[in-house]
Each structure stands twice: as C-alpha cells, then as structure tokens.
Design an enzyme around this catalytic site. Sequence first.
Site, PDB file in Angstrom:
ATOM      1  N   ASP A  82       0.807  -1.157   0.142  1.00  0.00           N
ATOM      2  CA  ASP A  82       0.045   0.066   0.142  1.00  0.00           C
ATOM      3  C   ASP A  82       0.930   1.368   0.188  1.00  0.00           C
ATOM      4  O   ASP A  82       1.838   1.329   0.698  1.00  0.00           O
ATOM      5  CB  ASP A  82      -0.833  -0.035   1.316  1.00  0.00           C
ATOM      6  CG  ASP A  82      -2.242   0.836   1.271  1.00  0.00           C
ATOM      7  OD1 ASP A  82      -2.252   1.624   0.155  1.00  0.00           O
ATOM      8  OD2 ASP A  82      -2.601   1.260   2.324  1.00  0.00           O
ATOM      9  N   GLU A 134      -2.462   6.010  -8.192  1.00  0.00           N
ATOM     10  CA  GLU A 134      -3.420   6.911  -7.483  1.00  0.00           C
ATOM     11  C   GLU A 134      -3.231   8.269  -8.592  1.00  0.00           C
ATOM     12  O   GLU A 134      -2.202   8.881  -8.716  1.00  0.00           O
ATOM     13  CB  GLU A 134      -3.259   7.386  -6.374  1.00  0.00           C
ATOM     14  CG  GLU A 134      -3.751   8.409  -5.577  1.00  0.00           C
ATOM     15  CD  GLU A 134      -4.218   8.272  -4.221  1.00  0.00           C
ATOM     16  OE1 GLU A 134      -3.701   7.309  -3.710  1.00  0.00           O
ATOM     17  OE2 GLU A 134      -4.323   9.494  -3.486  1.00  0.00           O
ATOM     18  N   HIS A 181      -7.628  10.187   4.638  1.00  0.00           N
ATOM     19  CA  HIS A 181      -7.069   9.241   5.273  1.00  0.00           C
ATOM     20  C   HIS A 181      -7.224   9.686   7.053  1.00  0.00           C
ATOM     21  O   HIS A 181      -7.124  10.785   7.237  1.00  0.00           O
ATOM     22  CB  HIS A 181      -5.548   9.390   5.084  1.00  0.00           C
ATOM     23  CG  HIS A 181      -5.059   8.466   3.770  1.00  0.00           C
ATOM     24  ND1 HIS A 181      -4.745   9.092   2.930  1.00  0.00           N
ATOM     25  CD2 HIS A 181      -5.414   7.257   3.396  1.00  0.00           C
ATOM     26  CE1 HIS A 181      -4.443   8.446   1.840  1.00  0.00           C
ATOM     27  NE2 HIS A 181      -4.778   7.297   2.044  1.00  0.00           N
ATOM     28  N   HIS A 209      -9.335   5.131  -0.707  1.00  0.00           N
ATOM     29  CA  HIS A 209      -8.635   4.992   0.334  1.00  0.00           C
ATOM     30  C   HIS A 209      -9.413   5.981   1.351  1.00  0.00           C
ATOM     31  O   HIS A 209     -10.179   6.800   0.848  1.00  0.00           O
ATOM     32  CB  HIS A 209      -7.312   5.592  -0.059  1.00  0.00           C
ATOM     33  CG  HIS A 209      -6.474   4.993  -0.717  1.00  0.00           C
ATOM     34  ND1 HIS A 209      -5.147   4.537   0.047  1.00  0.00           N
ATOM     35  CD2 HIS A 209      -6.634   4.252  -1.939  1.00  0.00           C
ATOM     36  CE1 HIS A 209      -4.573   3.661  -1.196  1.00  0.00           C
ATOM     37  NE2 HIS A 209      -5.317   3.500  -2.189  1.00  0.00           N
ATOM     38  N   GLY A 211     -11.233   4.761   3.941  1.00  0.00           N
ATOM     39  CA  GLY A 211     -12.580   4.252   4.184  1.00  0.00           C
ATOM     40  C   GLY A 211     -13.146   4.349   5.612  1.00  0.00           C
ATOM     41  O   GLY A 211     -14.317   4.542   5.889  1.00  0.00           O
ATOM     42  N   THR A 212     -12.463   4.638   6.581  1.00  0.00           N
ATOM     43  CA  THR A 212     -12.990   5.034   8.142  1.00  0.00           C
ATOM     44  C   THR A 212     -13.615   6.091   7.907  1.00  0.00           C
ATOM     45  O   THR A 212     -13.316   7.283   7.400  1.00  0.00           O
ATOM     46  CB  THR A 212     -11.576   5.199   8.780  1.00  0.00           C
ATOM     47  OG1 THR A 212     -10.868   3.904   8.926  1.00  0.00           O
ATOM     48  CG2 THR A 212     -11.977   5.527  10.496  1.00  0.00           C
ATOM     49  N   ASN A 231      -9.721   0.702   0.909  1.00  0.00           N
ATOM     50  CA  ASN A 231      -8.761   0.799   2.244  1.00  0.00           C
ATOM     51  C   ASN A 231      -9.243   1.068   3.511  1.00  0.00           C
ATOM     52  O   ASN A 231      -9.809   2.210   3.408  1.00  0.00           O
ATOM     53  CB  ASN A 231      -7.581   1.473   1.573  1.00  0.00           C
ATOM     54  CG  ASN A 231      -6.706   1.046   0.526  1.00  0.00           C
ATOM     55  OD1 ASN A 231      -7.310   0.443  -0.393  1.00  0.00           O
ATOM     56  ND2 ASN A 231      -5.626   1.463   0.452  1.00  0.00           N
ATOM     57  N   THR A 234      -7.735   3.154  10.032  1.00  0.00           N
ATOM     58  CA  THR A 234      -7.885   3.960  11.164  1.00  0.00           C
ATOM     59  C   THR A 234      -8.991   3.105  12.137  1.00  0.00           C
ATOM     60  O   THR A 234      -8.819   3.231  13.554  1.00  0.00           O
ATOM     61  CB  THR A 234      -8.176   5.329  10.992  1.00  0.00           C
ATOM     62  OG1 THR A 234      -7.346   5.900  10.118  1.00  0.00           O
ATOM     63  CG2 THR A 234      -8.107   6.087  12.112  1.00  0.00           C
TER      64      THR A 234
HETATM   65  P1  13P Z   1      -8.494   5.046   6.671  1.00  0.00           P
HETATM   66  O1  13P Z   1      -7.193   4.891   7.742  1.00  0.00           O
HETATM   67  O2  13P Z   1      -8.835   6.339   6.758  1.00  0.00           O
HETATM   68  O3  13P Z   1      -9.434   3.943   6.874  1.00  0.00           O
HETATM   69  O4  13P Z   1      -7.504   4.849   5.204  1.00  0.00           O
HETATM   70  C1  13P Z   1      -6.996   3.749   4.975  1.00  0.00           C
HETATM   71  C2  13P Z   1      -6.081   3.837   3.838  1.00  0.00           C
HETATM   72  O5  13P Z   1      -6.585   4.561   2.725  1.00  0.00           O
HETATM   73  C3  13P Z   1      -4.926   3.100   3.405  1.00  0.00           C
HETATM   74  O6  13P Z   1      -4.305   3.309   2.568  1.00  0.00           O
END
Ligand code: 13P
Length: 392
Positions: A82, A134, A181, A209, A211-212, A231, A234
């Site tokens: 990643d 990306e 992120h 990216h 996703g949290t 992804n 967090t």
């Molecule tokens: P988050 O930590 O916001 O879920 O994003 C993870 C990410 O995009 C890792 O590449």
Amino acid sequence: MPLVHFSDLLSHAYRERYAVGAFDLVGLEFLEAALAGAEATRSPVILSLAESHFEHYDFEVLMPAVVAAAHRATVPVAIHLDHGSGLESVQRAIRLGANAVMVDASHLPFADNVACTREVVEFAHACGVPVEGELGYVAGVEGEDAEKHPGEAIYTSPEEARLFVEQTGVDCLAVSIGTVHGRLRGRPRLDFERLARINSALGIPLVIHGGTGLEDGEFRRLIENGVAKINYYTALSDAAAAAVREAAAQDPKAGYTRLIAGVRRAVQAEVARVNTVFGSAGRAEAALAACRPWREVAHVVVFNPNDLSPEEMEGWIAEGRERLARVPGVRRVDAGQALTPHARYQRVWLVRFASRAVVDTYARHPEHVAYADRRFRPHAADRLTIDFELEP
Ligand code: 13P
C-alpha cells in the site's frame, strides 16, 4: 492455496458489485484478525502493507508470516503493497511475496506521476504483478485525526484519469472524490457524480482510500459506482487501542499479553462488520472459482561443471547469485551440491520466480543473458533446465 491473482479478484468484485476490504496490517495481531474476520464472513480479503507503517515493524520479517497465513486461508487472499513510494519499494515487496502493488505518486504533477507510475507498471507487469496507481490527492494520514493533516485534497478529473490509465497501464485506480485518510470529525462530502463519470470513462476497478468514518449507505453508493477495493485502517487501529485501554482500566497492573489479549477480537469484529457492508461477505466461494490461484515457479538447473578449480567455481557461483537476483520477479537464488557423488548431476541452481510471467522476463533479461551465455554455459555443457509451477 487461496493466494489468488489480485486482478481476477478485483474484476470479480467489480462485475458482481461488491468491494474487497484492504486492511493495513501493523503486526501479527492485525494479520490474524483480518484473516479471521474474512474467514468468519466468508469474504475475500486483501492483506495490505503500507510503506508509511514500515517504522512500526520489520517488513522483511512480517512478510513471510503474511505469505504463510495467506496460504493457510480458505478464503481468497491477495497481498498488496500500500502506498509504495517507487520502484525500489515495489521491487522489495515483490521479492518478499506481494502479488499486487500500489505506487503512490499522486503528490507529483500529472506528467511526473505518469512517468513514475509507468516505470513501476513496466517492472511489476514483467513479474506478473498488477499495479494500483493514484490520481488526485487524498489528504490526511492513516491512524490520526484528519484535521491534524489538513493537506489540500485534489479531486480526480475523469478526463485526466482516462489519460492516466492509458499512459501508465495501471490495473486499477485510486481516486480522490472526498474521502480523507484518518479519523474524521465532521462528515465528508463525497462527489458521487464525479465518481460515476470516472467509472464510465475508465471501466476498470476503482479504489477508495480513507474508508474509515464513512456510513454504510455511502459505501454502497461507492460500490454502485465502480469501487471494488476499499482501504480501511484507522477504525481498526482505534478498535485495537480501545481494547488495550479497556484492559488497562480493568487491571492497571496487567502485563503486555493481558493488555493486548482483546486486540485480535476487536479488530476481527470490525473487519467482519465492514465486510458485510462492503458486500464481500459470502462471496469467498464464487470469488475463488473466478480467480486464478497465484503460483510461484521454481526454475531448476541441474548441471555438472567442467574445467573449473574450486576457487574459480566459488566466484562463478557468487557472481550468478548476485546477477540473477537482479532480474525482476526473482524472489531468491539458491545454489547447491548433490548429497552423493553418484548423482547424475552434481550441482543445482534453484531460482524462485514470483510467477510464471517471470519465465520470459528472466530468459530475456540482460543480467541473465550475460551471465548464462558468457559465464555459466561455457562451463556447464552437461545440464538440464526445467521450470516447475509450485503447488502451494
Ligand atoms: P483510513 O485509515 O482512513 O481507513 O484509510 C486507510 C487507507 O486509505 C490506507 O491506504
């Protein structure tokens, strides 16, 4: 067995309209939890190792565990680098067993992003390994408050995305449409209309990216519009930290193993929850049927050296080890000697390739050609070479 081709997995998800979770691992607990969460929901899974986390663990030491765990899984698994910074980290990740890589040059101007990504694509494809690029910029840092890193997000333009994919040959594309992120305080404003236009311009699996913090309905709309990989980190880090805090509060004198005892369960539960939201739950069997198994290749050369003194032979083998290891997709080079003096062949080269795509790359690569033609073959006329696809 279930290490599978990443592109087959993403194509299946893209076609069937679900997304595969890509969970960043920061140690063995996360590895076990991501797999346990995937097994519990019968979901395919992407085990993701982010270059920005390499300060937290030894990549060379963790990767063999990731590969072993992937082989032991009963759900389809891909191993992904990643946010790789460039060719060097991609090369290292493939050597250690990653079967998919991301190169993130999204902070660079368009032309430089294209040049850096294309260089990685050429290298990785020569190893049979697909690449995620990306375009646009997703701000923030995984595992931290998004507000702490307020870098300017740059939304992906559909027109540029089409050119980017054409010019780089990436297999999937991470896009910026409003996620960040890290931990969010407010609500993100996702540009679904832009995502839909990118999807119809490209027709390849898209990646989100950050996703949290998104809501279930938002995930579903992302997937409806071409997102096949999400992804997610967090929230896993927060679940793990909460488990540690709870254990500390319950027993302030708890030792390390007591403190981390709940981490696996907490991360596993969050992985299982989002797998259901991403629609990947229950897809393992169908995905497995749709994906080629990822198989390494052993390039075996048995031979009897002629007219070399023991000292010459030592240098001759050492040179081969060094030069052959430089060929893209070569995971390791071993040399050995027969146990008995009666064996038909007395010596062996055992060269591990990441995949069958490396057979051609190896045969044509200048380092191999130069060593084989000028150094090896003149002293090993009596030899036999066979490539074996390995059963996991
Ligand atoms: P988050 O930590 O916001 O879920 O994003 C993870 C990410 O995009 C890792 O590449």
